[in-house]
Motif scaffolding. Structure first.
Motif: not given
Length: 278
Positions: A260-278
C-alpha cells in the motif's frame, strides 16, 4: 544501577498484563503514555522497553528486538478499535473523508490497508483529537482506539460501528497484532539478566491476568466505568500472546503495508530468545 524505563500504554486494554506485574524489587520505572507518545519515546531512547505500536516497530525496527510471547493481539474482533461511520457498509466510505485519531499508529495504517488495498478505495484523511461528535462534523467516518473507542461505543446511538480486528480477519483469516513488546537493542545486549527477570514477571502477570480476571475488571471499571459483562467479553477477545500465528499475522500486515506504500522496506520480526520459567 540505572533504571530500565518501561512504557505502559495508558489504556485499559493493557491492564491484564500490568495489574499483576510486580516490580518493586527490580530496577525499573513505569512510564504511562498513549500509544503515539510511547512510540516516540521509544524511538528517542527515553523509554527502554514497552508495548509499542506494530507500525512503530516497522518504522524503526533496526533499533529494536521483540520480547517473545507478549503482545496485544486479537483474532477477530478486538473490541476497542472502531470505525464509526454514517454508512451501513464498511467499504461504503472507501472514497469518503475519514477522521483519524491522533493517538494511534498501527490502527491508522490498518484502516488504510483495509480501505485502500482490500476495498480499492481512495479516501481523504484528517487527523483530530479523539472526540467522536467533532470528528463526524467534518467526516463520513471516524477512527477511534482504546478507551476513547470504548467510551464512544457505549454512548453511540447515531453511527454504524465496524471493528478493525474483525475486518482484518475477514480479509486474511489471521490475527492482528496491534502492539509488540519492543526492547531497545542496546538494552537487550547490555542488561540481559535484568531483562530476563522482567520478562518472567510479565509472563507471571499475564498468567494471573487470565486466571484471576475479576480484579482486573474492577480496576478497568474504576478507570472507565462500564458493566462487568462488557469487560469480560472485551478481555476474552484480546490475545496477549506472540506465537507463530500472531507473528504470521504481523508479517502479513507488514507485507500489505509495503504494497500500500505505507512502508518502504521489508520488516524483519526479530524475537529475543529468552528462557521461560513461570
Amino acid at each position: 544501577m540505572k533504571l530500565i524505563r518501561i512504557g505502559k500504554i495508558a489504556f485499559t486494554n493493557i491492564l491484564p498484563l500490568y495489574h499483576y506485574f510486580h516490580f518493586s524489587d527490580l530496577s525499573v520505572e513505569l512510564i504511562p503514555q498513549v500509544p503515539s507518545k510511547l512510540n516516540q519515546s521509544m524511538a528517542d531512547g527515553r523509554i527502554d522497553m514497552g508495548p509499542i505500536s506494530s507500525f512503530a516497530y516497522a518504522h524503526d525496527y533496526p533499533k529494536y528486538v521483540i520480547m517473545p510471547d507478549i503482545s496485544v493481539s486479537a483474532k477477530g474482533p478486538v473490541g476497542s478499535i472502531f470505525l464509526f461511520s454514517k454508512k451501513d457498509e464498511f467499504s461504503a466510505v472507501k472514497d469518503g473523508k475519514i477522521a483519524l485519531t491522533n493517538t494511534s499508529a498501527t490502527s491508522i495504517h490498518l484502516l488504510k490497508i483495509l480501505l485502500e488495498h482490500f476495498a480499492n478505495g481512495s479516501p481523504s484523511y484528517t487527523t483530530q483529537e479523539p472526540n467522536l461528535d467533532k470528528m463526524m462534523e467534518v467526516a463520513d467516518a471516524a477512527l477511534l482506539i482504546g478507551d476513547d473507542a470504548l467510551r464512544a461505543n457505549w454512548s453511540n446511538t447515531k453511527y454504524y460501528v465496524f471493528d478493525l480486528g474483525l475486518q482484518w480477519y475477514k480479509e486474511t483469516g489471521l490475527p492482528m497484532t496491534f502492539a509488540v513488546w519492543a526492547v531497545n537493542r542496546r538494552v537487550a545486549e547490555e542488561r540481559q539478566e535484568m531483562l530476563s527477570l522482567i520478562y518472567q514477571r510479565f509472563l507471571q502477570a499475564k498468567k494471573l491476568g487470565q486466571q484471576e480476571p475479576i480484579p482486573v475488571i474492577q480496576e478497568a471499571r474504576r478507570q472507565l466505568g462500564g458493566e462487568v459483562a462488557d469487560w469480560k467479553k472485551y478481555y476474552a477477545g484480546l490475545n496477549y500472546n506472540f506465537g507463530p500465528e500472531e507473528q504470521r499475522g504481523l508479517a502479513t500486515y507488514f507485507h500489505y503495508a509495503k504494497l500500500t506504500g505505507l512502508i518502504k522496506d521489508e520488516v524483519k520480526i526479530e524475537v529475543l530468545d529468552l528462557p521461560v520459567h513461570i
